[in-house]
Design a protein around this motif. Structure first.
Motif, PDB file in Angstrom:
ATOM      1  N   HIS A   1      15.139 -39.510 -14.023  1.00 16.67           N
ATOM      2  CA  HIS A   1      14.906 -40.943 -13.908  1.00 16.67           C
ATOM      3  C   HIS A   1      15.150 -41.574 -15.278  1.00 16.67           C
ATOM      4  O   HIS A   1      14.645 -41.086 -16.293  1.00 16.67           O
ATOM      5  CB  HIS A   1      13.466 -41.240 -13.460  1.00 16.67           C
ATOM      6  N   GLY A   2      15.910 -42.634 -15.312  1.00 19.54           N
ATOM      7  CA  GLY A   2      16.189 -43.275 -16.589  1.00 19.54           C
ATOM      8  C   GLY A   2      16.715 -44.680 -16.423  1.00 19.54           C
ATOM      9  O   GLY A   2      17.279 -45.042 -15.382  1.00 19.54           O
ATOM     10  N   THR A   3      16.525 -45.500 -17.460  1.00 15.15           N
ATOM     11  CA  THR A   3      17.036 -46.865 -17.458  1.00 15.15           C
ATOM     12  C   THR A   3      17.183 -47.321 -18.894  1.00 15.15           C
ATOM     13  O   THR A   3      16.779 -46.613 -19.839  1.00 15.15           O
ATOM     14  CB  THR A   3      16.090 -47.811 -16.683  1.00 15.15           C
ATOM     15  N   LEU A   4      17.759 -48.492 -19.097  1.00 14.29           N
ATOM     16  CA  LEU A   4      17.925 -49.097 -20.414  1.00 14.29           C
ATOM     17  C   LEU A   4      17.207 -50.441 -20.457  1.00 14.29           C
ATOM     18  O   LEU A   4      17.150 -51.153 -19.448  1.00 14.29           O
ATOM     19  CB  LEU A   4      19.407 -49.311 -20.736  1.00 14.29           C
ATOM     20  N   THR A   5      16.669 -50.781 -21.619  1.00 15.23           N
ATOM     21  CA  THR A   5      16.125 -52.126 -21.768  1.00 15.23           C
ATOM     22  C   THR A   5      17.274 -53.140 -21.718  1.00 15.23           C
ATOM     23  O   THR A   5      18.389 -52.867 -22.176  1.00 15.23           O
ATOM     24  CB  THR A   5      15.365 -52.281 -23.092  1.00 15.23           C
ATOM     25  N   ASN A   6      17.004 -54.310 -21.147  1.00 14.77           N
ATOM     26  CA  ASN A   6      18.046 -55.325 -21.031  1.00 14.77           C
ATOM     27  C   ASN A   6      18.199 -56.095 -22.338  1.00 14.77           C
ATOM     28  O   ASN A   6      17.625 -55.723 -23.372  1.00 14.77           O
ATOM     29  CB  ASN A   6      17.772 -56.252 -19.838  1.00 14.77           C
ATOM     30  N   ASN A   7      18.957 -57.178 -22.315  1.00 17.85           N
ATOM     31  CA  ASN A   7      19.236 -57.932 -23.538  1.00 17.85           C
ATOM     32  C   ASN A   7      18.013 -58.582 -24.144  1.00 17.85           C
ATOM     33  O   ASN A   7      18.078 -59.125 -25.249  1.00 17.85           O
ATOM     34  CB  ASN A   7      20.297 -59.004 -23.268  1.00 17.85           C
ATOM     35  N   TYR A   8      16.885 -58.540 -23.440  1.00 15.09           N
ATOM     36  CA  TYR A   8      15.653 -59.154 -23.941  1.00 15.09           C
ATOM     37  C   TYR A   8      14.558 -58.108 -24.132  1.00 15.09           C
ATOM     38  O   TYR A   8      13.378 -58.448 -24.246  1.00 15.09           O
ATOM     39  CB  TYR A   8      15.198 -60.259 -22.983  1.00 15.09           C
ATOM     40  N   GLY A   9      14.952 -56.825 -24.174  1.00 13.04           N
ATOM     41  CA  GLY A   9      14.013 -55.763 -24.462  1.00 13.04           C
ATOM     42  C   GLY A   9      13.130 -55.342 -23.304  1.00 13.04           C
ATOM     43  O   GLY A   9      12.187 -54.565 -23.481  1.00 13.04           O
ATOM     44  N   PHE A  10      13.423 -55.808 -22.084  1.00  7.26           N
ATOM     45  CA  PHE A  10      12.591 -55.502 -20.920  1.00  7.26           C
ATOM     46  C   PHE A  10      13.156 -54.305 -20.163  1.00  7.26           C
ATOM     47  O   PHE A  10      14.369 -54.167 -20.009  1.00  7.26           O
ATOM     48  CB  PHE A  10      12.522 -56.712 -19.988  1.00  7.26           C
ATOM     49  N   TYR A  11      12.258 -53.445 -19.658  1.00  7.96           N
ATOM     50  CA  TYR A  11      12.673 -52.300 -18.858  1.00  7.96           C
ATOM     51  C   TYR A  11      11.800 -52.218 -17.613  1.00  7.96           C
ATOM     52  O   TYR A  11      10.684 -52.726 -17.554  1.00  7.96           O
ATOM     53  CB  TYR A  11      12.570 -51.003 -19.665  1.00  7.96           C
ATOM     54  N   SER A  12      12.311 -51.539 -16.594  1.00 11.25           N
ATOM     55  CA  SER A  12      11.562 -51.270 -15.372  1.00 11.25           C
ATOM     56  C   SER A  12      12.071 -49.951 -14.810  1.00 11.25           C
ATOM     57  O   SER A  12      13.271 -49.804 -14.552  1.00 11.25           O
ATOM     58  CB  SER A  12      11.753 -52.401 -14.353  1.00 11.25           C
ATOM     59  N   ILE A  13      11.169 -48.982 -14.634  1.00 11.00           N
ATOM     60  CA  ILE A  13      11.564 -47.660 -14.151  1.00 11.00           C
ATOM     61  C   ILE A  13      10.605 -47.237 -13.045  1.00 11.00           C
ATOM     62  O   ILE A  13       9.391 -47.397 -13.156  1.00 11.00           O
ATOM     63  CB  ILE A  13      11.578 -46.626 -15.308  1.00 11.00           C
ATOM     64  N   SER A  14      11.164 -46.722 -11.950  1.00 10.59           N
ATOM     65  CA  SER A  14      10.363 -46.265 -10.808  1.00 10.59           C
ATOM     66  C   SER A  14      10.221 -44.751 -10.847  1.00 10.59           C
ATOM     67  O   SER A  14      11.214 -44.029 -11.005  1.00 10.59           O
ATOM     68  CB  SER A  14      11.025 -46.693  -9.493  1.00 10.59           C
ATOM     69  N   LEU A  15       8.966 -44.285 -10.679  1.00 13.31           N
ATOM     70  CA  LEU A  15       8.666 -42.852 -10.734  1.00 13.31           C
ATOM     71  C   LEU A  15       7.747 -42.479  -9.577  1.00 13.31           C
ATOM     72  O   LEU A  15       6.943 -43.299  -9.120  1.00 13.31           O
ATOM     73  CB  LEU A  15       7.992 -42.493 -12.064  1.00 13.31           C
ATOM     74  N   PRO A  16       7.824 -41.240  -9.101  1.00 13.14           N
ATOM     75  CA  PRO A  16       6.905 -40.798  -8.045  1.00 13.14           C
ATOM     76  C   PRO A  16       5.456 -40.813  -8.543  1.00 13.14           C
ATOM     77  O   PRO A  16       5.177 -40.681  -9.730  1.00 13.14           O
ATOM     78  CB  PRO A  16       7.376 -39.376  -7.731  1.00 13.14           C
ATOM     79  N   GLU A  17       4.538 -40.929  -7.603  1.00 11.04           N
ATOM     80  CA  GLU A  17       3.124 -40.909  -7.945  1.00 11.04           C
ATOM     81  C   GLU A  17       2.756 -39.565  -8.569  1.00 11.04           C
ATOM     82  O   GLU A  17       3.229 -38.512  -8.154  1.00 11.04           O
ATOM     83  CB  GLU A  17       2.300 -41.161  -6.685  1.00 11.04           C
ATOM     84  N   GLY A  18       1.908 -39.634  -9.623  1.00 12.86           N
ATOM     85  CA  GLY A  18       1.494 -38.403 -10.281  1.00 12.86           C
ATOM     86  C   GLY A  18       1.602 -38.497 -11.786  1.00 12.86           C
ATOM     87  O   GLY A  18       1.755 -39.584 -12.365  1.00 12.86           O
ATOM     88  N   GLU A  19       1.540 -37.334 -12.450  1.00 10.89           N
ATOM     89  CA  GLU A  19       1.569 -37.282 -13.907  1.00 10.89           C
ATOM     90  C   GLU A  19       3.008 -37.215 -14.416  1.00 10.89           C
ATOM     91  O   GLU A  19       3.839 -36.469 -13.888  1.00 10.89           O
ATOM     92  CB  GLU A  19       0.784 -36.064 -14.399  1.00 10.89           C
ATOM     93  N   HIS A  20       3.261 -38.007 -15.461  1.00  9.89           N
ATOM     94  CA  HIS A  20       4.605 -38.048 -16.058  1.00  9.89           C
ATOM     95  C   HIS A  20       4.484 -38.244 -17.564  1.00  9.89           C
ATOM     96  O   HIS A  20       3.483 -38.774 -18.066  1.00  9.89           O
ATOM     97  CB  HIS A  20       5.430 -39.204 -15.483  1.00  9.89           C
TER      98      HIS A  20
END
Length: 810
Positions: free
Chosen positions: A68-87
């Motif tokens: 699972h991975g993503t990049l912050t956008n031009n304004y430094g914001f990120y959003s990443i979806s992960l399964p429930e549990g420890e990460h």
């Protein structure tokens, strides 16, 4: 040899004729994958720099398993979806220490992070799998981003750091001629580059006829060049996007920087106006050649003055209204000006004459933006944008304070735009962007005013075009299984001008197939429309070139580009290699007819039919194909890249070159660049570049002949004959190859609250006499019986050493 023999279409005929079918096929593939049925939660937030609290864009956010991975956008914001549990979530960015957070996800979570800049560059960090997004993992191909730190360390002419000149060192990007900052990307002209500064379009990005660009690296946070596979959010140009973002300013304390160079000085001041919530940055640059030479001009001409200067001013404010809302106001203002002021007094009468001549051009932009985090998955940005470019030429003469004549010529373009962009993290397999843009253009190809005592009839005329350009887009960054990822999008663009409406769909597709770890195959397709044209005699983007719109008679430019290639990461040495091939077709590009120029537009002969710029141009098509190789290293003591381009670019106009296809002026068969930067000691950096390029294609006379004049009955006049010349095919001659080496060394000293840098650089180290232009001249024959015509070369830049000094307080 003709380019048509080498540049064969690589897409099936059906897709070239109906590109929307290609997009439909890709969408069916990408949505065929099932979304995960397990419970997912979203982690979102902003990533900032420790201390300054500057938002960081392009930070790689990923899970410990790398799935699972993503990049912050031009304004430094990120959003990443992960399964429930420890990460454990990692945050990685070049030049910053990696950061991680352990979470037990039972619900959506807001997580804002700060990253600390690396302090020990000499220490070679341990390479870990997944500690950044590798080149082979990136979906988008034909994209280049260069750290601002590297841009500042590359040696440059007169020590003036130049973003566009650094981009010229990349494969697929060519320069116009010696020392100029205009760029030509994959066969496109200088008008086909969308240059964006904080969301605002910059139309003429050059100072001093192209020898320097507008952009002060001290005020920039990021620079990205896109050559192909364009995301659907970009439109309006055929060949490239150069997206630059200004710094936000330090939110913690006041800092500043002052620099002195060979021909200019610059300064930056940034800091908080509401600590932790609001900040400002202001930077400026001005040349002082005019101030240095003015006393000598004044003394030698007994009161006259002449000179040239340019200046830049960047400013930005930002304020955090709440946890989910931020507002930004940024602007750029720049001007070039040549001037000559003369004063004369008659020896025999009491008359006093004065004259003033001006030639100037400049840009101004302003952007007001509002960011809003709608929820953990949806981010919104709204922008109001102003942009203006203006060229002005003026000449005035007075006799005893009475105006003999006053001539003012102006040309330019002015924009007002509204944009809204949404980032929607739909799921782990789909990240969607959508939005719209609307721009009101005011084109003024020419405005002429003439008046005065010597003028029988005043002239005051102007040509205006009011147009509206819109774009509506949506794009999906998707993943199918573990091997295939891609981006599919569609942009619908429209243009309204004087009762004519153009409406065009623009499909875009990029695909990345993972062959194995660290090796991927990539492919892309992009259909582009450009509703504005640049009228140019020189082909190098001078300020006298005119911006004009598509009209009823002149259709919009169009292009289709396909590209395919391989990306290979070599993590043990922190290198990556990309190999790409492309094929591009451009339609409805324009050029002046033979003998026409901007000076011949709209004649003012009484009773005669007026000539417009549309009467002086012709339309044609262009083709470009090539292969690009890039080997690059962005981290460690030794950084830099090696780039190579093999390409062909041809053009065909029915009314030029007898309708035969010819090589474009900026066609360059071979282009090589080597860039190296080495951190020798903690306070000493050494850098060097070497470039080689095939000579530009130009048109030259082959022979000269003489013909008798029509008899006038006057023996004195009739004894003279008129001369004529026979020319080669258009651009049928090659200038000598261009090559040059530059070196530089930076000495840095860090004290408790200050930081000083002293730099020595040498441009054109081995004094290569590169051709700037050719002309024919006469030399005497060896036997003294006459003269012969020979080809002569003008070179402008010999070996040029320079020094600069920078003082920064923390």
């Amino acid at each position: 040899m003709k380019c048509t023999l080498k540049c064969r279409p690589v897409l099936p005929y059906t897709f070239l004729q109906k590109p929307q079918l290609l997009l439909t096929a890709i969408l069916l593939i990408c949505f065929s994958g099932n979304l995960r049925s397990q419970t997912n939660h979203t982690v979102s937030g902003f990533v900032k720099e420790t201390g300054s609290l500057e938002l960081l864009l392009g930070v790689y956010v990923f899970s410990e398993d790398g799935k699972h991975g993503t990049l912050t956008n031009n304004y430094g914001f990120y959003s990443i979806s992960l399964p429930e549990g420890e990460h454990e979530i990692f945050f990685a960015y070049i030049g910053y220490e990696q950061h991680s957070e352990k979470l037990n996800l039972t619900e959506d979570k807001r997580l804002d992070i700060t990253l600390t800049p690396e302090t020990d560059i000499l220490k070679e960090a341990v390479v870990k799998a997944g500690n950044k997004q590798d080149e082979s993992e990136k979906i988008q191909m034909s994209t280049i981003d260069i750290p601002i730190r590297q841009i500042k360390e590359i040696p440059a002419i007169f020590g003036e750091k130049d973003v566009l000149k650094v981009l010229q060192l990349m494969p697929g990007v060519q320069s116009g001629s010696e020392g100029q900052s205009g760029i030509y990307v994959r066969g496109g002209g200088p008008d086909q580059n969308l240059i964006v500064l904080d969301g605002a379009t910059v139309y003429n990005a050059q100072h001093l006829f192209g020898f320097f660009s507008l952009f002060n690296g001290d005020a920039l946070r990021s620079v990205e060049l896109i050559k192909g596979g364009f995301p659907a959010r970009y439109g309006g140009r055929l060949s490239s996007v150069i997206d630059m973002n200004m710094k936000d300013g330090n939110k913690d304390h006041i800092t500043g920087e002052v620099g002195l160079g060979a021909i200019s000085s610059r300064g930056v001041l940034e800091g908080p106006f509401a600590k932790g919530k609001g900040s400002f940055i202001i930077s400026g640059r001005r040349t002082y050649i005019d101030a240095l030479i003015q006393p000598f001009v004044f003394a030698s001409t007994k009161g006259s003055s002449a000179g040239y200067y340019f200046y830049d001013l960047n400013a930005k404010l930002n304020y955090e209204l709440s946890e989910n809302d931020r507002i930004y106001l940024s602007g750029y203002f720049g001007q070039d000006k040549f001037y000559v002021n003369e004063t004369q007094t008659s020896l025999f009468v009491s008359d006093k004459w004065k004259s003033k001549t001006n030639f100037g051009w400049g840009n101004a932009t302003a952007t007001l933006r509002w960011n809003h985090v709608v929820n953990s998955k949806l981010f919104l940005n709204t922008s109001l944008i102003f942009s203006r470019y203006n060229l002005g030429i003026g000449a005035t003469q007075w006799t005893n304070d009475k105006v003999d004549f006053d001539i003012q010529y102006n040309s330019g373009i002015r924009d007002f735009s509204l944009k809204q962009d949404y980032d929607w993290s739909l799921s782990d397999n789909h990240k969607i962007r959508f939005g719209f843009a609307a721009t009101h253009h005011l084109f003024t190809p020419d405005a002429l005013a003439i008046k005065g005592e010597f003028i029988d009839e005043k002239i005051d005329r102007a040509t205006h075009y009011k147009t509206v350009e819109t774009g509506l887009y949506a794009e999906d960054e998707f993943r199918v299984g573990t091997k295939l990822r891609g981006m599919a999008g569609m942009r619908f663009s429209s243009f309204h001008v004087k009762g004519r409406n153009y409406f065009r769909p623009e499909p875009r597709v990029s695909l990345n197939y993972s062959i194995k770890k660290g090796l991927s195959a990539k492919a892309s397709y992009a259909f582009m429309n450009q509703y504005i044209h640049l009228l140019s005699n020189s082909g190098v983007g001078l300020p006298t070139d005119l911006w004009v719109p598509a009209t009823n008679r002149i259709p919009p430019q169009q292009s289709q580009q396909v590209a395919a290639g391989l990306a290979k990461d070599i993590p043990a040495y922190r290198f990556f290699i990309t190999l790409e091939g492309y094929y591009k077709v451009m339609n409805n590009i324009i050029g002046y007819k033979e003998g026409a120029s901007f000076l011949s537009i709209q004649g003012d002969n009484p009773g005669a039919e007026q000539i417009t710029w549309e009467d002086n141009v012709t339309t044609g098509d262009g083709r470009s194909c090539g292969t690009e190789l890039l080997l690059q290293r962005k981290e460690g003591r030794l950084t830099g890249w090696i780039g190579y381009t093999l390409s062909w670019t041809t053009m065909q106009f029915d009314e030029l070159n007898n309708g035969k296809r010819f090589y474009a002026r900026y066609d360059r068969r071979h282009d090589v660049s080597v860039v190296a930067q080495y951190k020798w000691r903690p306070n000493i950096n050494i850098s060097a570049t070497w470039v080689y390029g095939t000579g530009n294609a130009i048109t030259l006379p082959l022979s000269e002949f003489f013909i008798p004049n029509i008899p006038t009955g006057n023996a004195f006049i009739d004894q003279y004959w008129s001369s004529g010349r026979e020319y080669s095919d258009r651009n049928g001659f090659r200038m000598k190859p261009y090559h040059r080496a530059d070196v530089g060394i930076r000495f840095e000293k860090e004290l408790k609250r200050t930081y000083r840098t002293f730099e020595v650089s040498v441009y054109n180290l081995y004094n290569r006499h590169n051709p700037f232009f050719y002309y024919t001249g006469q030399v005497p024959l060896s036997d003294g019986s006459g003269y012969k015509n020979v080809l002569k070369q003008i070179s402008i830049f010999p070996v040029l050493p320079s020094i600069s000094w920078t003082y920064k307080f923390k």
